[in-house]
Structures are given as C-alpha cells and as structure tokens.
Design an enzyme around this catalytic site. Structure first.
Site, PDB file in Angstrom:
ATOM      1  N   PRO A 158       1.158  -1.468   0.479  1.00 58.68           N
ATOM      2  CA  PRO A 158       0.249  -0.051   0.091  1.00 58.68           C
ATOM      3  C   PRO A 158       0.656   1.279   0.108  1.00 58.68           C
ATOM      4  O   PRO A 158       0.094   2.912  -0.398  1.00 58.68           O
ATOM      5  CB  PRO A 158      -1.133  -0.321   1.108  1.00 58.68           C
ATOM      6  CG  PRO A 158       0.076  -1.060   2.159  1.00 58.68           C
ATOM      7  CD  PRO A 158       1.171  -1.601   1.137  1.00 58.68           C
TER       8      PRO A 158
ATOM      9  N   ASP B  43       2.189   1.670 -12.219  1.00 56.79           N
ATOM     10  CA  ASP B  43       0.838   2.202 -12.415  1.00 56.79           C
ATOM     11  C   ASP B  43       1.216   3.570 -10.825  1.00 56.79           C
ATOM     12  O   ASP B  43       1.826   3.262 -10.540  1.00 56.79           O
ATOM     13  CB  ASP B  43       0.146   1.765 -12.629  1.00 56.79           C
ATOM     14  CG  ASP B  43      -0.632   0.695 -11.427  1.00 56.79           C
ATOM     15  OD1 ASP B  43      -0.534   0.374 -10.342  1.00 56.79           O
ATOM     16  OD2 ASP B  43      -1.234  -0.535 -12.333  1.00 56.79           O
TER      17      ASP B  43
ATOM     18  N   LYS C 289      -0.588   7.149 -16.017  1.00 52.48           N
ATOM     19  CA  LYS C 289      -1.461   7.672 -16.805  1.00 52.48           C
ATOM     20  C   LYS C 289      -0.989   8.555 -17.837  1.00 52.48           C
ATOM     21  O   LYS C 289       0.406   8.481 -17.782  1.00 52.48           O
ATOM     22  CB  LYS C 289      -1.894   9.439 -15.782  1.00 52.48           C
ATOM     23  CG  LYS C 289      -2.661   9.244 -14.403  1.00 52.48           C
ATOM     24  CD  LYS C 289      -3.763   9.577 -14.678  1.00 52.48           C
ATOM     25  CE  LYS C 289      -5.016   8.913 -14.062  1.00 52.48           C
ATOM     26  NZ  LYS C 289      -4.936   9.064 -12.041  1.00 52.48           N
TER      27      LYS C 289
ATOM     28  N   GLY D 297      -0.948  -2.714  -3.509  1.00 53.07           N
ATOM     29  CA  GLY D 297      -1.754  -3.537  -3.095  1.00 53.07           C
ATOM     30  C   GLY D 297      -1.192  -5.021  -3.592  1.00 53.07           C
ATOM     31  O   GLY D 297       0.250  -5.378  -3.592  1.00 53.07           O
ATOM     32  N   ASP D 298      -2.400  -5.628  -3.540  1.00 53.20           N
ATOM     33  CA  ASP D 298      -2.385  -7.155  -3.959  1.00 53.20           C
ATOM     34  C   ASP D 298      -2.735  -7.453  -5.694  1.00 53.20           C
ATOM     35  O   ASP D 298      -3.765  -6.775  -5.622  1.00 53.20           O
ATOM     36  CB  ASP D 298      -3.218  -8.027  -2.831  1.00 53.20           C
ATOM     37  CG  ASP D 298      -3.177  -9.564  -3.554  1.00 53.20           C
ATOM     38  OD1 ASP D 298      -2.358 -10.282  -3.228  1.00 53.20           O
ATOM     39  OD2 ASP D 298      -4.251  -9.657  -4.609  1.00 53.20           O
TER      40      ASP D 298
ATOM     41  N   THR E 280      -1.921  -6.187   1.050  1.00 59.89           N
ATOM     42  CA  THR E 280      -3.385  -5.701   0.520  1.00 59.89           C
ATOM     43  C   THR E 280      -3.723  -3.720   1.169  1.00 59.89           C
ATOM     44  O   THR E 280      -3.610  -4.295   2.152  1.00 59.89           O
ATOM     45  CB  THR E 280      -4.487  -6.204  -0.321  1.00 59.89           C
ATOM     46  OG1 THR E 280      -5.794  -5.059  -0.228  1.00 59.89           O
ATOM     47  CG2 THR E 280      -5.306  -6.792   1.099  1.00 59.89           C
TER      48      THR E 280
ATOM     49  N   MET F 126     -11.863   1.993  -3.361  1.00 58.59           N
ATOM     50  CA  MET F 126     -12.750   2.660  -4.488  1.00 58.59           C
ATOM     51  C   MET F 126     -14.074   3.514  -4.602  1.00 58.59           C
ATOM     52  O   MET F 126     -14.378   3.803  -5.016  1.00 58.59           O
ATOM     53  CB  MET F 126     -12.456   1.976  -6.203  1.00 58.59           C
ATOM     54  CG  MET F 126     -11.006   2.402  -5.813  1.00 58.59           C
ATOM     55  SD  MET F 126     -10.856   1.058  -7.541  1.00 58.59           S
ATOM     56  CE  MET F 126     -12.060  -1.012  -7.083  1.00 58.59           C
TER      57      MET F 126
ATOM     58  N   GLY G 114      -2.957   5.521   2.930  1.00 59.30           N
ATOM     59  CA  GLY G 114      -2.248   4.768   4.117  1.00 59.30           C
ATOM     60  C   GLY G 114      -1.167   4.018   4.245  1.00 59.30           C
ATOM     61  O   GLY G 114      -0.994   3.904   3.117  1.00 59.30           O
TER      62      GLY G 114
HETATM   63  N1  SAH Z   1      -4.496  -3.750  -5.760  1.00 60.25           N
HETATM   64  C1  SAH Z   1      -4.963  -2.717  -4.304  1.00 60.25           C
HETATM   65  C2  SAH Z   1      -5.906  -2.294  -4.869  1.00 60.25           C
HETATM   66  C3  SAH Z   1      -6.761  -1.048  -5.585  1.00 60.25           C
HETATM   67  S1  SAH Z   1      -7.523  -0.429  -6.201  1.00 60.25           S
HETATM   68  C4  SAH Z   1      -4.640  -2.866  -3.085  1.00 60.25           C
HETATM   69  O1  SAH Z   1      -5.248  -4.209  -2.796  1.00 60.25           O
HETATM   70  O2  SAH Z   1      -4.408  -2.463  -1.732  1.00 60.25           O
HETATM   71  C5  SAH Z   1      -7.429   1.330  -5.434  1.00 60.25           C
HETATM   72  C6  SAH Z   1      -7.896   1.821  -3.921  1.00 60.25           C
HETATM   73  O3  SAH Z   1      -7.611   0.881  -3.092  1.00 60.25           O
HETATM   74  C7  SAH Z   1      -7.930   2.759  -4.547  1.00 60.25           C
HETATM   75  O4  SAH Z   1      -9.406   3.781  -4.218  1.00 60.25           O
HETATM   76  C8  SAH Z   1      -7.937   2.612  -2.782  1.00 60.25           C
HETATM   77  O5  SAH Z   1      -9.953   2.689  -2.341  1.00 60.25           O
HETATM   78  C9  SAH Z   1      -7.101   1.956  -1.998  1.00 60.25           C
HETATM   79  N2  SAH Z   1      -6.077   2.561  -1.618  1.00 60.25           N
HETATM   80  C10 SAH Z   1      -5.028   2.124  -1.633  1.00 60.25           C
HETATM   81  N3  SAH Z   1      -4.097   2.616  -1.079  1.00 60.25           N
HETATM   82  C11 SAH Z   1      -4.375   2.920  -0.514  1.00 60.25           C
HETATM   83  C12 SAH Z   1      -3.535   3.527   0.536  1.00 60.25           C
HETATM   84  N4  SAH Z   1      -2.067   3.247   0.244  1.00 60.25           N
HETATM   85  N5  SAH Z   1      -4.678   4.041   1.425  1.00 60.25           N
HETATM   86  C13 SAH Z   1      -5.630   4.223   1.740  1.00 60.25           C
HETATM   87  N6  SAH Z   1      -6.307   3.382   0.609  1.00 60.25           N
HETATM   88  C14 SAH Z   1      -5.557   2.577  -0.643  1.00 60.25           C
END
Ligand code: SAH
Length: 535
Positions: free
Chosen positions: A32, A55, A77, A109-110, A138, A191, A220
């Site tokens: 994250p 990305d 982007k 994340g994952d 994640t 999201m 976070g």
């Molecule tokens: N694959 C990612 C999620 C991708 S969708 C995972 O496993 O974490 C993108 C969403 O993830 C963002 O809109 C937000 O809701 C959340 N997100 C990802 N990183 C974040 C972070 N550091 N702090 C808060 N929300 C986060």
C-alpha cells in the site's frame, strides 16, 4: 589477448541462449505505500527484472528502490491525465514478454484485490506467455492496521468484507445493502470516496445503527496518512471537512472506535515525516534504514554513484613507491567509499597491505571525518589524524601542521576531488601525489526526478539530506525548476552546507560528520517527544 576457440564457442552459446530466452511476466503487488511492506520476492524482482511496468499507486519510496539502469514503463496516466486503457497495458505486457524480457508488472497492494490482475492474465494466457503471481500486502487490511483498526476482533466482529465502491461503467455500484448489514462484520470499501454518501446512506437505510463507528483512511501506511473517525451518519461530513482525498478506504464497523486507543503509526518519533536522502546508494541506505526505524518514510535518490577507476595504473605506481620518498609518508582518505574502493583495488592489484609499511618510512594515515575513520578502523587501520572540522580545507590545514617537514603525501580520493585539500599542503612544502580512485557519476531515473520535483513543490518532503558537496551538485543537476529556497537541507558539514547555501536552500548542519550525528540532528529538528526506548 587472443581468444581461444573454447571461449569463442562459449560466447556463441551464450548469445544463442540470450536470443532464445523466453519472456515471462511477474504480476506482483507492491503493497500500500510503505516500502517496508514490499514482499521479499517483489523487492528481489525489482532488482532482477529487465523491465518494470508500474502504475500510479506506487509510492516514490518504492520507486526509488528501482536501480538507475533499469528500464521502466509508466502506465498510470497518459499525458493530459487520461488513464491508460487496460487493453493497452495488456498489450505492453505481451509485447515486452515477446521480446524475451522478464517483465515485472508492479501494482499497488495485491494484484488480485481490485487490481485487474485477472484481466491482465487473460491476454497473457491467450498468447501463451508464462507468468507468476506475487501477492502483495493489500490496503484493505494494512491501511486499517496502520490506523490502529484491527479488521477483526473477537469482542466486536468475526468477519471482514472487502467491497468496491466503484461502478464499472460510471454508473452506481450494485450493492445488496440489507445483505451487507446482516453480515454484521467489518466492511472495507475500496475506491469508495466519490460514492461515500451513497454507500453510507445505503447502509443506514437498510437498517444499520446510525451510530455505528466508521472511518475514512487516506494514503495509509505512508508518511502522509490521515484518519477521520466518526459514525456512519456523520462520516461524510467529517471527511469533507478534513478534505480527504484519494487514495482512501472507508471502514465501517465497531472496530473503528478502537483506533482512538490503538493508533500508533503517526506517533513514532519520525512518524508522518518524509525525507529525501541523496548520495550514493552504498552509503545512503544506512541513513535511510535508521530513519525508517524511527518511523519516517524515506526516498533514496542516488543522485550520484561512485565508479571505481579500474585498472588503476597510477594507484599501482603510487603504492609501489609508497614509503620510499621521505622519512614520513601519509596516506590520506576523504570518504568511506574511497576506503572501500582502495581495498578493492589492493585485491585487484594482488597487493598485500603490509608491503606499504615495511619500507622504512614512518607511515601515517589521515581521514577527513569520523565516517571515513570508522571505515578504516573496520579494516584494521586507526587513523593518526582526523581533523575536528569535516572539510577538505580543514584536512589540508591539519595535515600541513602535523606532517613532518619534507613529508610525502599520497591522497587516494575522487577524481576531481575538492581543490581545497592541496594548497595548504603545497604551501607547507610537502610533496603530494593526488591519486584518483573513483569518479562520481550523476544519475537519477527521469521518472523519479519528476515525481520528486512534484513532491517538493507540494511540500510533501520535510527535508533533504546531503552528505557531500557532490550530492548537492547531483541533486541540483537532476531536480530543476523548483524553488530551492523552500528546501530544508540537512548537511553533514560546512563544505556541504556552503554548496547547498549557494542554491538558496535553508540550511541545517549536523554537529559531526557522521550518520549518527545526522540522525540526531534530524530527530532534533523533526522528531516528536518520545519515550527514551524508541530512539
Ligand atoms: N490492489 C489494491 C487496490 C487497488 S484499487 C490493493 O490491494 O490495495 C485502488 C483503491 O485501493 C483506492 O481507491 C483506495 O481505496 C485503496 N488504496 C490503495 N492504497 C491505499 C492507501 N495507501 N491508502 C488508502 N487507500 C488505498
């Protein structure tokens, strides 16, 4: 040297193998934001892959771990802020793999948790491209954890559910709110920021207690993380008031109330702080590591890299003659990297250190500062001279005073090292051999330069550290078009500070020329009061 037939055959085999190397894609999670949450496997792939496709969610701290020579493709982007269509990303992966490359597809994340990992795999499978999945930490679990919210707790909830708050084609998400309420577990919406009102209203209208604790957590695990806690009926307003922006997750459930007592991340000595460390990776990493332990987020910008001069004929000549010029001879070192390279060169030249000290001269060692001194001490040499002040001029002065009349000085240091070392020595009538050991190469990935520039402009970086005048030059060479006057520079010594001051930066200088003193200065300037055991 003429190559033997065997060698030529072997080279040919290797070339053939290279040509036949089949491409492969690793679909990996980068966690994250906090670089410490990268898995070992992803970190290793960042070193080994031929090309990295990443990305928008990948943090600068993580990007700064990508080696300078690595090929990277950004698919966050397009110019003009348009997202790169998924289909185009898929095609990039296929194209690169078909070139025989090892492709690291790095995702926030994952990769399978709302990461479209599945969609990217479909095309790889269709084209017969081998792949591996590397799960990541994640945000759904890690972001609440960094906010002091355990997603499950036996006293409050026995399940947690991860839900997307984003509709596929612009419309509303189809959610069965009564079913969500009946689950009676912790609900984590990803999201969901732009549809927060719809989500929270949906839950209360389906019968959820309006006083149910809820939280929105922005960015976070990073230095900029923010947390707003309220209830399902008040969260939207509280979030708007705080100006919460993406990326953010929404958490609904009794466990949210626990963050009041369980928060921790921002309470660390350097929690909530972000620093940019310049300098060659070999030395910057130790400073970075120590700041991270204290809770800071650290971007490493290896603006400079040291490249040993090899083979080094001049060093060989100087060492062959060392101890034969005068009754007293000095060997002078001006950086820890120089010490390491000196020893590497001894090995390269097949030379035993003892040979330097048995030629009759009184052999002395000088070091520019305590960092260089300890690099020597680790190798069994305790310097005879370390000046009080860390600068080439101070070293020159101190040597001119300490050295016996007529002594010979061998300075083993950077090519184009500071010009201030020599004048005091020459003025004292000493003979000097100035031997270049390494040269400084300035470089930073353009994508990282751009990201750092943006972060400096937005005030997201608390301070930049400089450990030599050349790191200042490397930094200003790479990061242009920013107001240097806004930059708070923590410098290792006066000479470094003078260079930073020339660019108009705000200067702080550590008490001594050591990483310990740098850390101490940073804690003094940016640290929170903390229990003794945390430092
Ligand atoms: N694959 C990612 C999620 C991708 S969708 C995972 O496993 O974490 C993108 C969403 O993830 C963002 O809109 C937000 O809701 C959340 N997100 C990802 N990183 C974040 C972070 N550091 N702090 C808060 N929300 C986060």
């Amino acid at each position: 040297m003429k190559k033997s037939e065997d060698m030529l055959a072997e080279e040919k085999d290797l070339k053939e193998m290279d040509k036949e190397k089949t491409g492969k894609v690793w679909l990996a999670g980068a966690g994250p934001g906090d670089a410490a949450l990268l898995t070992l496997k992803t970190a290793e792939l960042m070193e080994r892959a031929d090309v990295i496709v990443y990305d928008a969610l990948i943090s600068a701290e993580i990007l700064s771990r990508i080696p300078e020579t690595k090929e990277v493709i950004y698919v966050g982007k397009h110019a003009g802020n348009h997202p790169v269509p998924q289909e185009e990303i898929n095609q990039i992966l296929v194209r690169e793999a078909k070139k025989g490359k090892h492709v690291l597809r790095l995702k926030g994340g994952d990769p399978f948790v709302f990461g479209r990992g599945g969609e990217e795999l479909e095309l790889l499978i269709r084209d017969g491209i081998p792949f591996e999945i590397v799960p990541g930490v994640t945000s759904a679990a890690a972001v609440p954890a960094y906010a002091g919210i355990p997603v499950t707790h036996r006293d409050y909830t026995s399940s947690f559910h991860v839900i997307t708050g984003h509709a596929r084609k612009g419309g509303r998400v189809e959610l069965d709110f009564p079913a969500l309420v009946r689950l009676n577990g912790t609900l984590v919406f990803l999201m969901g920021l732009s549809s927060m009102e719809f989500l929270l209203k949906g839950l209360t209208e389906a019968g959820m207690d309006p006083d149910m604790p809820a939280a929105v957590l922005e960015n976070g695990t990073s230095a900029g993380q923010r947390r707003v806690t309220a209830t399902v009926s008040t969260l939207k307003e509280a979030s708007d008031r705080a100006g919460i922006k993406t990326p953010a997750i929404i958490v609904v459930g009794k466990v949210c109330a626990l963050s009041e007592q369980m928060h921790w991340a921002e309470d660390r000595v350097l929690g909530g702080r972000q620093f940019l460390i310049t300098g060659p990776r070999q030395s910057s990493s130790s400073l970075a590591g120590r700041l991270r332990v204290l809770g800071a987020q650290v971007i490493e910008m290896p603006a400079i890299r040291t490249e040993p001069i090899c083979p080094n004929e001049r060093l060989k000549e100087a060492l062959d003659a060392f101890g034969t010029h005068a009754d007293q001879e000095w060997l002078v070192f001006t950086s820890p990297a120089g010490v390491d390279i000196f020893y590497d060169q001894l090995k390269e030249l097949g030379m035993d250190l003892r040979r330097l000290f048995v030629r009759g001269a009184d052999a002395r060692i000088a070091a520019i500062g305590s960092g260089t001194a300890s690099a020597l001490e680790r190798r069994g040499l305790i310097p005879d001279l370390v000046p009080e002040v860390y600068s080439a001029a101070a070293l020159g002065e101190a040597l001119a005073q300490s050295a016996e009349k007529g002594s010979h000085i061998t300075a083993a240091r950077a090519e184009k090292g500071s010009e201030e070392l020599l004048p005091p020595l020459l003025a004292a009538g000493l003979s000097v051999d100035d031997i270049p050991l390494y040269r400084t190469v300035y470089e930073t990935h353009p994508f990282l330069q751009e990201k750092i520039r943006e972060m400096l402009e937005n005030g997201e970086i608390d301070a930049v550290t400089f450990t030599s005048a050349s790191t200042v030059r490397g930094f200003t060479g790479g990061i242009k078009d920013v107001d240097y006057g806004k930059i708070r520079a923590v410098c290792i010594g006066e000479q470094t500070a003078a260079e930073a001051a020339e660019h108009g930066m705000q200067i702080q200088v550590s008490e001594q020329a050591s990483m310990d003193a740098m850390v101490k200065k940073i804690v003094e300037l940016y640290g929170k009061e903390a229990p003794q055991n945390q430092i």
